[in-house]
Design a protein around this motif. Structure first.
Motif, short mmCIF file in Angstrom:
data_model
loop_
_atom_site.label_atom_id
_atom_site.label_comp_id
_atom_site.label_asym_id
_atom_site.label_seq_id
_atom_site.Cartn_x
_atom_site.Cartn_y
_atom_site.Cartn_z
N UNK A 121 0.86 -1.20 0.00
CA UNK A 121 0.00 0.00 0.00
C UNK A 121 0.89 1.24 0.00
N UNK A 122 1.75 1.33 -0.99
CA UNK A 122 2.65 2.47 -1.07
C UNK A 122 2.08 3.53 -2.01
N UNK A 123 2.79 4.64 -2.11
CA UNK A 123 2.29 5.76 -2.91
C UNK A 123 2.22 5.38 -4.38
N UNK A 124 3.20 4.63 -4.86
CA UNK A 124 3.21 4.27 -6.28
C UNK A 124 1.99 3.45 -6.65
N UNK A 125 1.64 2.47 -5.85
CA UNK A 125 0.48 1.63 -6.15
C UNK A 125 -0.82 2.39 -6.02
N UNK A 141 12.30 11.00 1.14
CA UNK A 141 13.02 10.58 -0.05
C UNK A 141 12.05 10.05 -1.11
N UNK A 142 12.29 10.32 -2.39
CA UNK A 142 11.42 9.78 -3.44
C UNK A 142 11.37 8.26 -3.47
N UNK A 187 7.93 3.85 -3.62
CA UNK A 187 7.83 2.45 -4.01
C UNK A 187 8.24 1.48 -2.92
N UNK A 188 8.28 1.93 -1.67
CA UNK A 188 8.74 1.08 -0.57
C UNK A 188 7.75 -0.04 -0.29
N UNK A 233 -0.56 6.85 3.51
CA UNK A 233 -0.47 7.26 2.10
C UNK A 233 -0.64 8.77 1.96
N UNK A 234 -1.61 9.32 2.68
CA UNK A 234 -1.84 10.77 2.61
C UNK A 234 -0.63 11.54 3.13
N UNK A 235 -0.07 11.10 4.25
CA UNK A 235 1.10 11.78 4.82
C UNK A 235 2.29 11.70 3.87
N UNK A 236 2.52 10.52 3.29
CA UNK A 236 3.65 10.37 2.38
C UNK A 236 3.48 11.20 1.12
N UNK A 237 2.27 11.32 0.64
CA UNK A 237 2.05 12.15 -0.54
C UNK A 237 2.40 13.61 -0.26
N UNK A 238 2.00 14.09 0.91
CA UNK A 238 2.35 15.47 1.29
C UNK A 238 3.86 15.60 1.44
N UNK A 239 4.49 14.61 2.07
CA UNK A 239 5.93 14.65 2.25
C UNK A 239 6.68 14.63 0.93
#
Length: 402
Positions: A84-88, A161-162, A166-167, A148-154
């Motif tokens: 459930x990472x940002x890329x997916x 880190x970009x 995909x982690x 996911x929401x927090x990582x998108x903002x980050x």
């Protein structure tokens, strides 16, 4: 709305957890003499477990298959596709919100599998299968969406880190932390005073030392689990909005008690009947008046404890949870969170769900100050059984219209 006030003796909780399934087992164990008899009762209860063993078996089966059958390359592809990472989630692979709960990122570890079985088994025994499913899966989904929401903002602001996009993000830990929080809150008060701070410490300390998305997810999951346990005690019938009974033409059952504590104990008995599906219970409210009002005031000061109707804060939290899930599906998690919280808070504040305040106030006015009423919205066919049970608790049926 009726004026509310908390009494000191009722501050810990509205409904003790004695209506939950696990308290039947605790009472059965306490009544049996001898260690051998208690062991037989415990083993019989464990033999009735269904959901926890099935889930752990599914997780174990998937883990063994990708570790020992598919091979390292296939395992890496399965984990990447289930994360459930940002890329997916940016690509709207929303099925990962569920499949990630069945894939172990670090492979099968026997100790971790045993811990998962013990935790989910205890939750099934104490909370029941439905609550185990709701707390585990809903928390897993909601916590994943929040991370996911927090990582998108980050990522948008360059705070992380970009490579994080995909982690790997799979496993059972989100649901497990939520179950731990819910169990800690639903245990007796003495155990709760120790276990709730312990649950918080076990997620706050790792997050303070390593502010990764994993420790953030564990912290959020534990908080959601604690909120779920709190709601099981304070809003045991919450879950859906209902029109007030008076508008439907129904006549709820009203029972009078000598004190609010008696009414609360009676409510536990009624919830216990509902838990065993012996009655249908749509709503329940405890209300009482403790003293007359002053000059120009209402005759009585009314105090109320509702088991279904959500307050503004309850509505905002529920709306935020569903809103962020819907926002994730649409690719706008924070927009969904804000919109869901705002809309649900307004609806909860304006909508008098369940039993109407006017009906409850009329019931309270029909008894002297200091006494309490328990107002129930049930199937009329169940009322003879309820009346017999409540009579043993000191409750007398009354007609608030007279």
């Amino acid at each position: 709305m009726i004026q509310h006030k908390r009494l000191r003796e009722d501050r810990p909780t509205l409904v003790p957890a004695r209506y939950l399934p696990g308290w039947d087992l605790a009472a059965d164990l306490a009544s049996r003499p001898g260690a051998a008899t208690k062991a037989r009762v415990a083993l019989a209860a464990i033999a009735r477990l269904r959901l926890a063993p099935l889930y752990v078996a599914a997780v174990l089966g998937v883990g063994l298959a990708i570790d020992h059958v598919a091979g390292p390359g296939a395992r890496a592809r399965v984990v990447a596709a289930s994360s459930t990472n940002v890329a997916n989630l940016d690509r709207h692979r929303v099925w990962t919100l569920l499949t990630s709960a069945f894939v172990l990122g670090g492979g099968v570890e026997p100790l971790a599998v045993v811990q998962l079985m013990l935790l989910t088994g205890a939750a099934e025994l104490l909370l029941g299968r439905r609550r185990l499913t709701e707390v585990f899966l809903l928390t897993h989904v909601i916590a994943s969406c929040l991370v996911y929401a927090v990582l998108r903002v980050g990522l948008r602001h360059g705070w992380v880190s970009p490579a994080v996009a995909g982690a790997e993000d799979v496993g059972t830990s989100y649901g497990a932390h939520a179950i731990a929080g819910a169990l800690a809150w639903c245990l007796p008060v003495r155990a709760r005073r120790v276990l709730v701070p312990l649950v918080l410490a076990l997620v706050i300390m790792p997050f303070a030392g390593d502010r990764s998305f994993t420790t953030l997810g564990h912290l959020l999951s534990a908080l959601i689990g604690l909120l779920a346990g709190w709601q099981m005690l304070h809003r045991p019938l919450a879950g859906r909005l209902r029109r007030p009974a008076a508008r439907r033409g129904d006549r709820p059952a009203v029972y009078a008690f000598g004190a609010a504590r008696q009414a609360r104990d009676a409510l536990i008995a009624v919830l216990h009947l509902r838990e065993h599906r012996l009655i249908r219970l749509d709503d329940a409210v405890i209300a009482w008046s403790d003293r007359p009002g002053g000059a120009g005031a209402r005759p009585y000061r009314i105090h109320e404890r509702e088991t279904r109707d959500l307050g503004v804060l309850d509505g905002a939290l529920a709306g935020a949870a569903w809103g962020i899930v819907a926002g994730t599906l649409a690719g706008r998690p924070l927009t969904g969170l804000a919109a869901g919280a705002a809309v649900a808070a307004v609806v909860a504040g304006l909508h008098d769900a369940g039993l109407s305040d006017a009906l409850v106030e009329r019931a309270v006015r029909s008894v002297p100050p200091g006494q309490a009423v328990l107002v129930l919205l049930t199937d009329p066919a169940d009322r003879p059984r309820i009346t017999r049970v409540l009579a043993r608790a000191g409750g007398a049926p009354l007609d608030p219209a007279n």
